[in-house]
Design a protein around this motif. Structure first.
Motif, PDB file in Angstrom:
ATOM      1  N   GLU A 142     -83.013 -40.009  10.218  1.00  0.00           N
ATOM      2  CA  GLU A 142     -84.309 -39.413   9.918  1.00  0.00           C
ATOM      3  C   GLU A 142     -84.172 -38.074   9.206  1.00  0.00           C
ATOM      4  OE1 GLU A 142     -87.111 -40.693  10.024  1.00  0.00           O
ATOM      5  OE2 GLU A 142     -86.828 -42.474  11.267  1.00  0.00           O
ATOM      6  N   GLY A 179     -89.638 -51.309   6.700  1.00  0.00           N
ATOM      7  CA  GLY A 179     -90.939 -50.703   6.468  1.00  0.00           C
ATOM      8  C   GLY A 179     -91.754 -50.513   7.727  1.00  0.00           C
ATOM      9  N   GLY A 180     -91.378 -51.227   8.800  1.00  0.00           N
ATOM     10  CA  GLY A 180     -92.105 -51.104  10.049  1.00  0.00           C
ATOM     11  C   GLY A 180     -91.587 -50.014  10.967  1.00  0.00           C
ATOM     12  N   SER A 230     -91.397 -46.628  10.411  1.00  0.00           N
ATOM     13  CA  SER A 230     -92.263 -45.450  10.413  1.00  0.00           C
ATOM     14  C   SER A 230     -92.944 -45.342   9.055  1.00  0.00           C
ATOM     15  CB  SER A 230     -91.452 -44.170  10.679  1.00  0.00           C
ATOM     16  OG  SER A 230     -90.550 -43.928   9.599  1.00  0.00           O
ATOM     17  N   ARG A 231     -93.893 -44.435   8.966  1.00  0.00           N
ATOM     18  CA  ARG A 231     -94.558 -44.212   7.677  1.00  0.00           C
ATOM     19  C   ARG A 231     -93.570 -43.707   6.635  1.00  0.00           C
ATOM     20  NH1 ARG A 231    -100.323 -41.224   9.154  1.00  0.00           N
ATOM     21  NH2 ARG A 231    -101.260 -43.003  10.288  1.00  0.00           N
ATOM     22  N   ARG A 232     -92.666 -42.859   7.079  1.00  0.00           N
ATOM     23  CA  ARG A 232     -91.665 -42.308   6.159  1.00  0.00           C
ATOM     24  C   ARG A 232     -90.793 -43.427   5.588  1.00  0.00           C
ATOM     25  NH1 ARG A 232     -86.386 -39.845   6.633  1.00  0.00           N
ATOM     26  NH2 ARG A 232     -86.131 -38.231   5.032  1.00  0.00           N
ATOM     27  N   TRP A 233     -90.397 -44.344   6.439  1.00  0.00           N
ATOM     28  CA  TRP A 233     -89.566 -45.458   5.986  1.00  0.00           C
ATOM     29  C   TRP A 233     -90.374 -46.402   5.097  1.00  0.00           C
ATOM     30  CZ3 TRP A 233     -84.757 -47.770   8.251  1.00  0.00           C
ATOM     31  CH2 TRP A 233     -83.932 -46.769   8.773  1.00  0.00           C
ATOM     32  N   ARG A 234     -91.661 -46.576   5.392  1.00  0.00           N
ATOM     33  CA  ARG A 234     -92.499 -47.442   4.555  1.00  0.00           C
ATOM     34  C   ARG A 234     -92.598 -46.883   3.143  1.00  0.00           C
ATOM     35  NH1 ARG A 234     -96.844 -47.183   7.396  1.00  0.00           N
ATOM     36  NH2 ARG A 234     -96.019 -48.676   8.894  1.00  0.00           N
ATOM     37  N   ARG A 235     -92.749 -45.560   3.043  1.00  0.00           N
ATOM     38  CA  ARG A 235     -92.786 -44.934   1.716  1.00  0.00           C
ATOM     39  C   ARG A 235     -91.435 -45.081   1.017  1.00  0.00           C
ATOM     40  NH1 ARG A 235     -95.776 -40.939   4.610  1.00  0.00           N
ATOM     41  NH2 ARG A 235     -93.876 -39.680   4.851  1.00  0.00           N
TER      42      ARG A 235
END
Length: 234
Positions: free
Chosen positions: A18, A42-43, A45-50
Motif C-alpha cells: 500500500e 480491483g476489489g 480497495s479504491r486505490r487498487w481499482r484506480r
C-alpha cells in the motif's frame, strides 16, 4: 507523544504494497495475466481499482478465457487497453458470453487497429455480422482463432480483404465454411503459413487446390492426402 502512538501504530500495520507509488502499483498490476486476476485486484480497495484502470493502458495482452464476463464489461476493458496487441476472449465451460453486440463495441476500441492476435474460440453467440465488423478494423492481424463458431464464408472474405499480414488461422469445426472461402483466404493473404481445418465439412481432396496456390501452406487436422504438407494432428 502518547497522542501520536495510534498514528504510528497504524502506519506500521499498513501493508508494504500500500506504500507503493501509484505508477509502480499500476505497473505491477499490468503484469497480471487474466481478467479474473484484474477483477480480484480491483476489489481490494479504491486505490487498487484506480491502479487497475491505469494498468490497462499499458497492457499488451488481455485474456478473458474461461471468465464470466459479457459484452459491456469486456468492451469497456478493451477500450481502456489502448496498447493491446493480443486479445483472447475464448469460451470455456464457464465461458465468456460475448455476442455480436460485444464485438461491435470492441471494434470501436483504439487498440483494434494494432491487434496482432485475436481468439474468439467457441463463442457460439457470435455470427458473421460481429466477426466481419471486428476483422475489418483489425488490419494488423497475424493470428486469428475463430474455431468452434458458426461463421460462414462471409467472415473469411472479410479476413481476406482486411488482413494481408495474416499468418495463421484456426477454423476448427467451422462447419458452414466452404472451399470458396478458403480459396479467397489463401489467394489474398500471401503471408498465410498455417490453417487448422479439423472438423470442417470440406473434403480433404479440396485442399489440393489451396496447396497449388501456396505450396508451403501447412494445413492441419485433416486426413492425409497426396501432398505431404497436409498433415494429421494427433
Amino acid at each position: 507523544m502518547d497522542g501520536d502512538a495510534p498514528m504510528v501504530a497504524a502506519a506500521e500495520e499498513e501493508p508494504h504494497v500500500e506504500r507503493l507509488p501509484a505508477d509502480l502499483l499500476a505497473h505491477v498490476l499490468s503484469l497480471l495475466p487474466t481478467f479474473h486476476d484484474l477483477a480480484m485486484a480491483g476489489g481490494v480497495s479504491r486505490r487498487w481499482r484506480r491502479a487497475v484502470g491505469r494498468s490497462l493502458a499499458t497492457r499488451r495482452r488481455l485474456s478473458f478465457a474461461g471468465q464470466r464476463t459479457g459484452d459491456e464489461s469486456t468492451a469497456r476493458l478493451v477500450r481502456a487497453a489502448i496498447n493491446l496487441r493480443d486479445l483472447d476472449i475464448s469460451r470455456s465451460c464457464w465461458g465468456c458470453h460475448i455476442s455480436d453486440r460485444g464485438l461491435l463495441e470492441i471494434s470501436s476500441a483504439a487498440c483494434v487497429a494494432n491487434l496482432t492476435s485475436v481468439s474468439l474460440w467457441g463463442l457460439a453467440g457470435i455470427t458473421d455480422k460481429g466477426v466481419v465488423h471486428l476483422v475489418s478494423r483489425a488490419r494488423s492481424l497475424q493470428h486469428l482463432n475463430i474455431g468452434g463458431t458458426f461463421i460462414t464464408d462471409e467472415s473469411l472474405y472479410a479476413v481476406a480483404n482486411s488482413c494481408p499480414n495474416l499468418k495463421s488461422i484456426i477454423l476448427w469445426s467451422c462447419r458452414h465454411v466452404t472451399e470458396a472461402g478458403l480459396v479467397a483466404l489463401v489467394n489474398k493473404c500471401p503471408e498465410l503459413e498455417c490453417i487448422n481445418v479439423g472438423g470442417m465439412r470440406v473434403s480433404p481432396e479440396s485442399f489440393a487446390g489451396l496447396l497449388s496456390i501456396s505450396p508451403a501452406l501447412r494445413i492441419r487436422s485433416i486426413p492425409q492426402i497426396l501432398n505431404a504438407d497436409v498433415v494429421q494432428v494427433a
